[in-house]
Design an enzyme around this catalytic site. Structure first.
Site, PDB file in Angstrom:
ATOM      1  N   CYS A 110     -37.487 -24.834  16.544  1.00 40.26           N
ATOM      2  CA  CYS A 110     -38.469 -24.041  16.052  1.00 40.26           C
ATOM      3  C   CYS A 110     -40.057 -23.911  16.769  1.00 40.26           C
ATOM      4  O   CYS A 110     -40.826 -22.709  16.104  1.00 40.26           O
ATOM      5  CB  CYS A 110     -38.669 -24.870  14.357  1.00 40.26           C
ATOM      6  SG  CYS A 110     -37.012 -25.081  14.285  1.00 40.26           S
ATOM      7  N   HIS A 151     -44.595 -21.799  10.824  1.00 37.82           N
ATOM      8  CA  HIS A 151     -42.951 -21.898  10.540  1.00 37.82           C
ATOM      9  C   HIS A 151     -42.406 -21.225   9.253  1.00 37.82           C
ATOM     10  O   HIS A 151     -42.752 -23.007   8.337  1.00 37.82           O
ATOM     11  CB  HIS A 151     -42.681 -23.103  11.399  1.00 37.82           C
ATOM     12  CG  HIS A 151     -40.405 -23.604  11.859  1.00 37.82           C
ATOM     13  ND1 HIS A 151     -40.218 -21.699  12.337  1.00 37.82           N
ATOM     14  CD2 HIS A 151     -40.175 -24.812  11.476  1.00 37.82           C
ATOM     15  CE1 HIS A 151     -38.821 -22.257  11.610  1.00 37.82           C
ATOM     16  NE2 HIS A 151     -38.838 -23.836  11.802  1.00 37.82           N
ATOM     17  N   ASN A 197     -34.617 -20.508   6.929  1.00 38.04           N
ATOM     18  CA  ASN A 197     -35.646 -20.914   8.825  1.00 38.04           C
ATOM     19  C   ASN A 197     -34.612 -20.051  10.044  1.00 38.04           C
ATOM     20  O   ASN A 197     -32.753 -20.659   9.574  1.00 38.04           O
ATOM     21  CB  ASN A 197     -35.223 -22.315   8.660  1.00 38.04           C
ATOM     22  CG  ASN A 197     -35.874 -23.345   9.646  1.00 38.04           C
ATOM     23  OD1 ASN A 197     -36.082 -22.385  10.758  1.00 38.04           O
ATOM     24  ND2 ASN A 197     -36.128 -24.593   9.671  1.00 38.04           N
TER      25      ASN A 197
END
Ligand code: ACO
Length: 337
Positions: free
Chosen positions: A122, A264, A294
């Site tokens: 990520c 994030h 996500n």
């Protein structure tokens, strides 16, 4: 730390254009209720997520990347032939080789230029800003296409309620360009970290050279992600807060001088904890998690592109991007858009 004020580079880097693409199909919390023992209220309260996008059977990561890249190039006023480099941050590549950046290069019709995948989970997009910035600073490149793209749902176990509620598919792209005279947008600094000592907290164990594909891998579902969510939560708050502290300190900036923190998008409670660390309200934190979930390396750039599109982010705004991911990798990038 890659800090411009302390080095001798000649050029600066700016974001010239952005784009994003989320597949049409939605997987809602209600849909997940039918697959695992969970409920809409639990997911929304614990994560902030209501739905996530899913690529169609015909779409691979490079297809999503292509859609986002075409928009970013158009917004930058460039053609694929103007690119000096293509970087794709992903943990869900089309295949082990060739890399997804080469597949994207072919789909875009881009010329012979460097094409590289970045595997930092990520944090991949933030790592990519730093890598692109170095190549632009030194004069190697003028126009770099940086993409975060994932089709994560193919690596998610839809019998595991700990993970399947969290992830979605999508792509975001930006063109990073050498700053021209008269333009004041710039990447101020980037700050990257990794702690392999806690890599076991989030893994996809099967299918690599350590545990090649076998009937055992399939039977034990080792070709899907495995995660210790509670532990990752703690490290996420700690590492993103630390990376943001470093960025502000390096540039002698206060949180008040930042227009948007773009974290994030893993869990709204993680974002709230980072905001609390800086004593800023959630009004300053881009929170797009509800319908996108996500998307690993794509989250930061997709969130950013959406806010550029609807006018929340304006030229001249100071943006603090931060991410963490499997590895455990983490980092931040402070820039003037
Ligand atoms: N539905 C209902 N109950 C659930 C679910 C679910 N989907 N998942 C877990 N639970 C249960 C657990 O089994 C546990 O029950 P128990 O107390 O009887 O054992 C209870 O809910 C609480 O579980 P916790 O794990 O403590 O729940 P928490 O509040 O920590 O939320 C979550 C879990 C959402 C996973 C959170 O820890 C989190 O977001 N962590 C970060 C995960 C992350 O960001 N991963 C990706 C990082 S890297 C990357 O982005 C690629």
């Amino acid at each position: 730390m890659m800090d411009k004020s302390s080095s001798t580079q000649r050029y600066h880097t700016r974001i010239a254009g952005t784009g994003s693409y989320l597949p049409e199909k939605l997987l809602t919390n209600k849909d997940l209720e039918k697959l695992v023992d969970t409920d809409d209220q639990w997911i929304r309260e614990r994560t902030g997520i209501s739905s996530r996008h899913m690529a169609s059977d015909e779409e691979a990561t490079s297809d999503l990347a292509l859609r986002a890249s075409q928009i970013a190039l158009r917004e930058a006023g460039l053609d694929a032939k103007d690119l000096d480099m293509i970087l794709v941050a992903t943990v869900s590549p089309d295949m082990v080789m060739p890399n997804t950046a080469c597949l994207l290069q072919q789909k875009l019709g881009a010329p012979d230029c460097m094409a590289l995948d970045i595997s930092a989970a990520c944090t991949g997009f933030v790592y990519g800003i730093s890598i692109a910035d170095q190549f632009i600073q030194t004069g190697h490149s003028k126009n770099i296409l940086l993409v975060g793209a994932e089709v994560l749902h193919r690596f998610v176990d839809y019998t595991d309620r700990n993970t399947c509620i969290l992830f979605g598919d999508g792509a975001g792209a930006c063109v990073l360009q050498r700053t021209q005279e008269g333009q004041d947008s710039t990447v101020y600094s980037t700050h990257l970290h990794a702690d392999g000592g806690i890599s076991h907290l989030f893994t996809l164990p099967g299918g690599g050279t350590a545990l090649p594909f076998s009937q055992k891998v399939l039977d034990e579902r080792l070709h899907y992600v495995r995660m210790n969510g509670r532990e990752i939560f703690k490290h996420a708050v700690r590492t993103m807060s630390k990376a943001c502290d470093e960025a502000l300190t390096a540039n002698n900036m206060s949180p008040e001088e930042v227009n948007w923190i773009i974290p994030h998008q893993a869990n709204v409670r993680i974002m709230e904890a980072v905001a609390k660390h800086f004593g800023v309200s959630m009004d300053k934190v881009l929170n797009e998690i509800e319908d996108m979930a996500n998307i690993s390396a794509a989250t930061v750039i997709v969130a950013m592109d959406r806010a550029i599109r609807d006018g929340r982010i304006q030229r001249g705004h100071n943006l603090l991007l931060t991410a963490f991911g499997a590895g455990i990798t983490s980092g931040s990038a402070l820039l003037k858009y």
